[in-house]
Design a protein around this motif. Structure first.
Motif, PDB file in Angstrom:
ATOM      1  N   VAL A   1      -1.096  28.530  15.664  1.00  0.00           N
ATOM      2  CA  VAL A   1      -0.145  27.432  15.708  1.00  0.00           C
ATOM      3  C   VAL A   1      -0.039  26.829  14.314  1.00  0.00           C
ATOM      4  CG1 VAL A   1      -1.852  25.675  16.304  1.00  0.00           C
ATOM      5  CG2 VAL A   1       0.521  25.318  16.942  1.00  0.00           C
ATOM      6  N   VAL A   2       1.157  26.352  13.964  1.00  0.00           N
ATOM      7  CA  VAL A   2       1.406  25.666  12.699  1.00  0.00           C
ATOM      8  C   VAL A   2       1.862  24.255  13.026  1.00  0.00           C
ATOM      9  CG1 VAL A   2       2.729  25.631  10.554  1.00  0.00           C
ATOM     10  CG2 VAL A   2       2.036  27.816  11.563  1.00  0.00           C
ATOM     11  N   ARG A   3       1.294  23.259  12.322  1.00  0.00           N
ATOM     12  CA  ARG A   3       1.606  21.878  12.678  1.00  0.00           C
ATOM     13  C   ARG A   3       1.618  20.990  11.436  1.00  0.00           C
ATOM     14  NH1 ARG A   3       3.462  18.824  17.139  1.00  0.00           N
ATOM     15  NH2 ARG A   3       3.063  16.647  16.564  1.00  0.00           N
ATOM     16  N   PRO A   4       2.692  20.211  11.210  1.00  0.00           N
ATOM     17  CA  PRO A   4       2.691  19.205  10.153  1.00  0.00           C
ATOM     18  C   PRO A   4       2.312  17.828  10.712  1.00  0.00           C
ATOM     19  CG  PRO A   4       4.929  19.546  10.905  1.00  0.00           C
ATOM     20  CD  PRO A   4       4.044  20.433  11.759  1.00  0.00           C
ATOM     21  N   VAL A   5       1.644  16.991   9.909  1.00  0.00           N
ATOM     22  CA  VAL A   5       1.356  15.617  10.284  1.00  0.00           C
ATOM     23  C   VAL A   5       1.658  14.711   9.094  1.00  0.00           C
ATOM     24  CG1 VAL A   5      -0.385  16.116  12.043  1.00  0.00           C
ATOM     25  CG2 VAL A   5      -1.080  15.931   9.659  1.00  0.00           C
ATOM     26  N   PHE A   6       2.004  13.447   9.381  1.00  0.00           N
ATOM     27  CA  PHE A   6       2.429  12.505   8.351  1.00  0.00           C
ATOM     28  C   PHE A   6       1.674  11.180   8.491  1.00  0.00           C
ATOM     29  CE2 PHE A   6       5.911  15.305   9.492  1.00  0.00           C
ATOM     30  CZ  PHE A   6       6.388  15.746   8.272  1.00  0.00           C
ATOM     31  N   ARG A   7       1.636  10.427   7.414  1.00  0.00           N
ATOM     32  CA  ARG A   7       1.099   9.083   7.453  1.00  0.00           C
ATOM     33  C   ARG A   7       1.800   8.240   6.379  1.00  0.00           C
ATOM     34  NH1 ARG A   7      -1.919   6.857   3.649  1.00  0.00           N
ATOM     35  NH2 ARG A   7      -2.479   5.251   5.169  1.00  0.00           N
ATOM     36  N   ALA A   8       1.818   6.930   6.587  1.00  0.00           N
ATOM     37  CA  ALA A   8       2.369   5.992   5.621  1.00  0.00           C
ATOM     38  C   ALA A   8       1.729   4.633   5.853  1.00  0.00           C
ATOM     39  CB  ALA A   8       3.891   5.890   5.749  1.00  0.00           C
ATOM     40  N   GLY A   9       1.622   3.845   4.783  1.00  0.00           N
ATOM     41  CA  GLY A   9       1.022   2.531   4.926  1.00  0.00           C
ATOM     42  C   GLY A   9       1.385   1.632   3.764  1.00  0.00           C
ATOM     43  N   VAL A  10       1.212   0.336   3.969  1.00  0.00           N
ATOM     44  CA  VAL A  10       1.496  -0.645   2.931  1.00  0.00           C
ATOM     45  C   VAL A  10       0.473  -1.770   3.011  1.00  0.00           C
ATOM     46  CG1 VAL A  10       3.125  -1.899   4.395  1.00  0.00           C
ATOM     47  CG2 VAL A  10       3.267  -2.150   1.910  1.00  0.00           C
ATOM     48  N   SER A  11       0.064  -2.272   1.864  1.00  0.00           N
ATOM     49  CA  SER A  11      -0.827  -3.421   1.778  1.00  0.00           C
ATOM     50  C   SER A  11      -0.217  -4.426   0.806  1.00  0.00           C
ATOM     51  CB  SER A  11      -2.221  -2.998   1.291  1.00  0.00           C
ATOM     52  OG  SER A  11      -3.040  -4.121   1.045  1.00  0.00           O
ATOM     53  N   TRP A  12      -0.187  -5.706   1.210  1.00  0.00           N
ATOM     54  CA  TRP A  12       0.444  -6.757   0.404  1.00  0.00           C
ATOM     55  C   TRP A  12      -0.544  -7.885   0.172  1.00  0.00           C
ATOM     56  CZ3 TRP A  12       3.433 -11.275   2.770  1.00  0.00           C
ATOM     57  CH2 TRP A  12       3.908 -12.126   1.754  1.00  0.00           C
ATOM     58  N   LYS A  13      -0.760  -8.201  -1.079  1.00  0.00           N
ATOM     59  CA  LYS A  13      -1.589  -9.355  -1.411  1.00  0.00           C
ATOM     60  C   LYS A  13      -0.719 -10.600  -1.264  1.00  0.00           C
ATOM     61  CE  LYS A  13      -4.801 -11.247  -4.800  1.00  0.00           C
ATOM     62  NZ  LYS A  13      -5.437 -11.094  -6.127  1.00  0.00           N
ATOM     63  N   ALA A  14      -0.829 -11.232  -0.089  1.00  0.00           N
ATOM     64  CA  ALA A  14       0.078 -12.325   0.256  1.00  0.00           C
ATOM     65  C   ALA A  14      -0.290 -13.635  -0.416  1.00  0.00           C
ATOM     66  CB  ALA A  14       0.108 -12.515   1.769  1.00  0.00           C
ATOM     67  N   GLY A  15      -1.512 -13.771  -0.839  1.00  0.00           N
ATOM     68  CA  GLY A  15      -1.974 -14.997  -1.476  1.00  0.00           C
ATOM     69  C   GLY A  15      -3.321 -14.748  -2.083  1.00  0.00           C
ATOM     70  N   ARG A  16      -3.929 -15.809  -2.594  1.00  0.00           N
ATOM     71  CA  ARG A  16      -5.233 -15.663  -3.200  1.00  0.00           C
ATOM     72  C   ARG A  16      -6.239 -15.189  -2.147  1.00  0.00           C
ATOM     73  NH1 ARG A  16      -8.857 -20.309  -6.278  1.00  0.00           N
ATOM     74  NH2 ARG A  16     -10.504 -18.884  -7.001  1.00  0.00           N
ATOM     75  N   GLU A  17      -6.752 -13.981  -2.355  1.00  0.00           N
ATOM     76  CA  GLU A  17      -7.736 -13.377  -1.468  1.00  0.00           C
ATOM     77  C   GLU A  17      -7.206 -13.140  -0.056  1.00  0.00           C
ATOM     78  OE1 GLU A  17     -11.028 -16.018  -1.672  1.00  0.00           O
ATOM     79  OE2 GLU A  17     -11.289 -15.797  -3.826  1.00  0.00           O
ATOM     80  N   SER A  18      -5.889 -13.072   0.126  1.00  0.00           N
ATOM     81  CA  SER A  18      -5.271 -12.821   1.438  1.00  0.00           C
ATOM     82  C   SER A  18      -4.495 -11.513   1.368  1.00  0.00           C
ATOM     83  CB  SER A  18      -4.333 -13.960   1.841  1.00  0.00           C
ATOM     84  OG  SER A  18      -5.033 -15.184   1.907  1.00  0.00           O
ATOM     85  N   TYR A  19      -4.746 -10.615   2.335  1.00  0.00           N
ATOM     86  CA  TYR A  19      -4.115  -9.300   2.344  1.00  0.00           C
ATOM     87  C   TYR A  19      -3.570  -8.997   3.729  1.00  0.00           C
ATOM     88  CZ  TYR A  19      -6.479  -8.570  -2.113  1.00  0.00           C
ATOM     89  OH  TYR A  19      -6.901  -8.698  -3.408  1.00  0.00           O
TER      90      TYR A  19
END
Length: 859
Positions: A542-560
């Motif tokens: 069997v042949v299979r592709p898989v994907f992933r994506a993500g984002v991280s935002w520093k919203a404030g001082r020491e806040s993510y």
């Protein structure tokens, strides 16, 4: 694969540069708030973290490195790391002092596993927990699992890892969590299981636990996450560490036991039967040692280590065959369902001494840093282990013999002699422009010489090439790409799918790529793709592709704030498709038509760093949603009318879903020069459900007519809750230090396991079934809270709300240590100090109380 290796070596040769002389970099590291020097700060080269040194008792460091310009990094737990470019002159000493400031964001933790390159933990787009080696040492962990149990959302149930209810129970076969040592898989090639005692606990840099589908970077087995154990290379100063321990187990006492008896039992000295639950004579002791030595010799990095263990064990053998009549219902035998003579002829007596565990392990890491070619290193890592142990499938009778919960059901204990090793040749090269090339490989061999004619031998050949590049013209864009391949071969009579000699094989090839980019100095974006090819026994592929994506935002001082989406894919192991065996009348049946399972996982999380006085740490909250298609579950049922008792089979049960949330707090602080503390606390809630509870996934005619079975018909729970999952998990580990004393406490809570296979109740003696009263005599219903009881005299069935009488299980451990000298520490450790009698999965008791004394030498 041969062409690939030659291409890599050719590239390394082409990129070679001329030899360089060496110079010395030295200086001090201090705290900007107090001006005090810092002991144990690390100063290392950015291009090769194995080159560097730790500051001594006066805060000084010194090490040699090639002449020329280099970036060096200085880091210390709880402080912001600093990096500078230094210009080293041949034969001369360069002075570079560092002044570090406090960092409440993430306690300075740097990780690699999430993206296969170094990142700050708070900037990740996925959820990861990091376990430091101090927790392993402080808990006197004879294998890695006791430390892993302190990770929020992670359970080790009978050696099987479960992350956020992503899998049920399957006796360790076909792990849904990738287990790696230094980024290389350590799962056996035939059953997909890790031998936890094989992992070198004495030389751990840190353990990184990734949660959620991680197949893009770690392949098929990472359906629910990955556990990566990173070992350490030596610093400039040699290090020797020896850990020696000895201890004993308590027995479970009757509730009205005297104070004197309880005291004697605490120290393992009670020679009485302990209400029948003590099956051994004398003391159930355990003892062992770990050792590790690391040093640099010119351009060589050398680490050796090992472990030796003797453990009496707490699960005993069944009663002698001559006494089995007293444990098995005469009605069951006389009706002809079991022919006692034929049955007992297949069972051998096991002596008490045969169930002990004896283990010896030796490991080494050897790396050569090229003198002629800057950035080039190569070496060989290895690990060898020989052990003797047992595995118990089902406990014995509980009603006729009180020790039954701590004895195995006749014929279901397997004695195993294990010989296993891995060898890891590797080569890496960092070009003058910072492009990193690496080729890593592993040969993993395992021979399990089992009783009951169930021996298995397997070999895995694994290789991976990886390139990493940061593009200078596209600031903060990082590329990871690679190719990997593995070939697994297994030989055993219990696997029916191979050739006439019992040989099965599996192949896996993959290509992967991941891009990470930072925008506006506050947003990290990550995306990756992987293509997998699977083939088993040269027929099915069997042949299979898989994907992933993500984002991280520093919203404030020491806040993510972070969010991610990832796909998972898992091809069945050789054992899941082809195993056929019988243990104590319980069968395990093959399913050659078993299909791969897939999943997707999404999560949204928030991480907040904080500082309260001198206490620093972070708070994390995440919600997650994971769905599975063609879920593979290990289902107990009646698959063959010719078998004495039911058995197990791996089945595709349809679509499942797990939703929930998780919260954790980790931190620490040095409040005064003498007093400090560290804490880890977490809580996880999951709602694991079948999305197709009426889907028919197998049929049988063992009852004389065709019976079709679904999630509903095979479950004791009439809701959609998946089997063998804990919906609520909580953990706490806290340690206080005062001068030379340390005091630690651990708490773990497992909620009631709401759903298990219905046939477990059907076989139990207290329920009306096809076999008559006392048919299996397991006591599983009583142990789980009497959810259903059938009175044979009155023919009335009494129903209880599931879980209403069982609040779940909790376990508490404690430890105390004293630093006798700079090089010597003594500790006293008590696990399950309340000596609670409990089980996590049906028909298998967990350990009673253990107490041990530990001495650690570090020079």
């Amino acid at each position: 694969m041969k062409k690939l290796i030659l291409s890599i070596l050719g590239l390394i040769t082409w990129c070679g540069v001329s030899a360089q002389d060496r110079g010395t970099l030295k200086g001090t590291v201090s705290d900007d708030a107090t001006d005090e020097t810092l002991i144990g700060a690390n100063v290392v080269m950015a291009s090769d973290r194995g080159v560097g040194a730790s500051t001594d008792i006066d805060g000084n460091y010194s090490f040699t490195l090639p002449a020329g310009k280099h970036w060096v990094i200085c880091s210390f737990t709880g402080m912001k790391p600093d990096s500078v470019e230094v210009n080293i002159a041949a034969g001369q000493t360069t002075l570079q002092n560092f002044v570090l400031g406090m960092n409440s964001e993430e306690l300075g933790t740097v990780v690699i596993s999430a993206g296969k390159f170094e990142q700050k933990l708070e900037e990740l787009t996925v959820t990861m927990n990091v376990i430091k080696p101090e927790l392993i040492d402080n808990r006197n962990s004879t294998n890695i699992t006791s430390a892993l149990e302190q990770t929020p959302g992670l359970t080790i149930m009978d050696e099987e890892p479960q992350i956020r209810s992503g899998s049920g129970y399957s006796f360790g076969v076909g792990s849904r969590v990738a287990i790696l040592v230094d980024d290389l898989p350590i799962l056996n090639g035939d059953i997909g299981k890790a031998e936890w005692s094989f992992i070198p606990t004495e030389n751990v840099e840190q353990i990184e636990v990734i949660k959620g589908a991680s197949s893009v970077l770690y392949g098929s087995s990472a359906l629910s996450g990955a556990i990566n154990v990173r070992t350490a290379y030596p610093k400039d100063k040699p290090l020797t560490k020896v850990n020696v321990f000895t201890g004993f187990r308590s027995a479970i006492l009757e509730e009205d036991a005297s104070v004197g008896k309880r005291i004697a039992n605490f120290f393992g000295m009670d020679a009485s039967a302990a209400n029948g639950k003590k099956w051994w004579d004398g003391v159930a002791n355990f003892s062992g040692m770990n050792f590790m030595h690391s040093r640099k010799v010119d351009y060589w990095d050398i680490v050796i280590g090992g472990n030796f263990l003797y453990d009496h064990g707490y699960i005993g053998p069944h009663k002698p065959v001559a006494e089995l009549d007293s444990f098995y219902n005469a009605n069951l035998i006389n009706t002809g369902y079991v022919d006692r003579q034929d049955w007992t002829d297949t069972i051998e007596d096991i002596a008490n001494k045969d169930v002990r565990e004896i283990r010896g392990r030796f490991n080494f890491n050897i790396r050569k840093r090229s003198k002629k070619t800057s950035g080039l290193s190569y070496g060989l890592n290895g690990n060898f282990m020989r052990s003797s142990k047992n595995f118990s499938l089902v406990w014995q009778s509980t009603e006729r013999d009180q020790s039954g919960k701590y004895r195995s059901y006749p014929g279901t204990m397997t004695l195993t002699e294990i010989t296993t090793f891995y060898l890891d040749p590797f080569v890496s090269y960092v070009t003058p422009r910072g492009v990193q090339h690496a080729f890593r490989s592993r040969i993993l061999f395992n021979n399990s010489d089992n009783s009951n004619n169930q021996s298995v031998q397997s070999t895995v050949y694994f290789g991976e090439y990886q390139i990493q590049r940061t593009f200078s013209k596209m600031k903060d864009l990082n590329l990871i790409a690679g190719a990997s391949g593995s070939y697994s071969q297994s030989k055993s009579d219990i696997f029916v799918g191979g050739d006439s000699s019992g040989v099965n094989n599996a192949k896996n090839f993959s290509l992967y790529m991941q891009l990470d980019k930072k925008f506006f100095k506050s947003v990290n974006v990550s995306a990756g793709v992987r293509g997998e090819y699977f083939q088993i026994n040269n027929t099915e592929f069997v042949v299979r592709p898989v994907f992933r994506a993500g984002v991280s935002w520093k919203a404030g001082r020491e806040s993510y704030i972070r969010g991610s989406y990832g796909q998972g894919y898992r091809f069945p192991t050789i054992a899941e498709k082809y195993i056929r065996t019988v243990s104590g009348g319980l069968g395990v049946f093959p399913n050659p038509d078993l299909k791969p399972e897939t999943s997707w996982n999404a999560e949204l999380g928030f991480k907040q760093g904080f500082k309260i006085g001198k206490f620093m740490g972070y708070f994390d909250l995440v919600g997650f949603w994971q769905e599975f298609n063609n879920s593979i579950e290990f289902v107990m049922g009646r698959y063959d009318a010719t078998e004495i008792l039911p058995g197990f089979k791996f089945l595709n049960t349809g679509k499942n879903r797990v939703r929930g949330f998780e919260t954790s707090l980790m931190g620490g602080g040095q409040f005064t020069k003498s007093f400090g503390t560290t804490v880890i606390v977490g809580y996880t809630y999951t709602l694991p459900e079948s999305m197709e509870p009426e889907n028919i996934f197998y049929s049988d005619s063992t009852g004389g007519s065709l019976q079709q079975h679904s999630h509903y018909s095979t479950s004791i729970d009439t809701m959609k809750i998946l089997k063998y999952r804990f919906q609520h998990l909580a953990n706490l580990d806290i340690e206080f230090t005062y001068k030379k004393w340390s005091l630690g406490y651990t708490f773990r809570y497992y909620s009631y396991m709401r759903n298990v296979d219905k046939i477990l109740y059907s076989l139990d003696s207290s329920v009306k079934n096809d076999f008559g009263p006392d048919s299996f005599d397991t006591g599983v219903i009583e142990d789980r809270g009497d959810t259903e009881h059938y009175d044979w005299d009155s023919s009335e069935t009494v129903h209880y709300t599931i879980g209403n009488k069982h609040p779940g299980n909790y376990v508490m451990d404690a430890r105390i240590s004293y630093q006798i000298a700079d090089w010597l520490k003594a500790a006293f450790i008590v696990n399950n100090f309340l000596n609670r009698e409990y089980s996590l999965r049906p028909l298998k008791m967990e350990q009673p109380r253990t107490a041990s004394i530990q001495f650690t030498v570090k020079v």
